[in-house]
Scaffold this active site. Sequence first.
Site, PDB file in Angstrom:
ATOM      1  N   GLU A  53      -4.382   1.159  -5.413  1.00 45.52           N
ATOM      2  CA  GLU A  53      -3.517   0.072  -5.855  1.00 45.52           C
ATOM      3  C   GLU A  53      -3.500   0.075  -7.377  1.00 45.52           C
ATOM      4  O   GLU A  53      -4.435   0.541  -8.026  1.00 45.52           O
ATOM      5  CB  GLU A  53      -4.021  -1.267  -5.296  1.00 45.52           C
ATOM      6  N   CYS A  90       0.865  -1.173   0.000  1.00 41.93           N
ATOM      7  CA  CYS A  90       0.000   0.000   0.000  1.00 41.93           C
ATOM      8  C   CYS A  90       0.901   1.222   0.000  1.00 41.93           C
ATOM      9  O   CYS A  90       1.555   1.519   1.008  1.00 41.93           O
ATOM     10  CB  CYS A  90      -0.921   0.002   1.220  1.00 41.93           C
TER      11      CYS A  90
END
Length: 233
Positions: free
Chosen positions: A103, A2
């Site tokens: 993402e 992340c």
Amino acid sequence: MCGRFMLKSSIDEIASLFGIDQRPNLRPRYNIAPTQETAIIRRTPEGKALSMARFGFVPSWADDPKIAYKMINARGETVSRLPSFRDAYQKRRCLIPTDGFFEWQTVDSHPKAPKQPFWIRKPGETLFAFAGIHERWQSKDASRTFESFAIVTTRANRTLAPIHHRMPVVLPPEACHLWLDPERDPAPLIKPCPDDWLEPAMIGERINKPANDDAGVLERVDAPVTPAQGSLF
């Protein structure tokens, strides 16, 4: 992993969900990137407290804080064992408030092909928390001191696995106090969240540049990027 996330909820919403008393001024952030500051919630002798910290973990012994770029995430499978993270995992866990993260999905096998960005959030775009660890760093001459943090990650659930094989540890509200308690074993909390907790949405390439820190990065797209489009990630 992340590497980007957001926090647009108001301080009143953050205080209400996580049970903190402070009301600092926080501007909405739509594209929080490594080395930038954002709010974290940690445990103090007086109770839970909100403070600002840099995204990207800097161990107290590090000579160069630029190591933060390599330590934005701590793998849940090894966070309790690695020397860089072990002490913080045992003593300095934190909550990282967020309204969603980003993402990138590989859509072409060419190494220079652009990747498709996704905004991943809860249904209703509600506030939640990542599991994190934090640390205080001070330069050798004591002229610089700051707090930093890393997001603890785990394997992706079935919803996110087609996009990326890793995801942040998303804590249910009732488990946030357990994560912060240094007397409790947090290991059972390090797991993928249920498949229906998060929803991905394809967005445009504006998110690729950290300077684009506005609501426009959330604009949805109907088709994935192609090698002929925009900038490469």
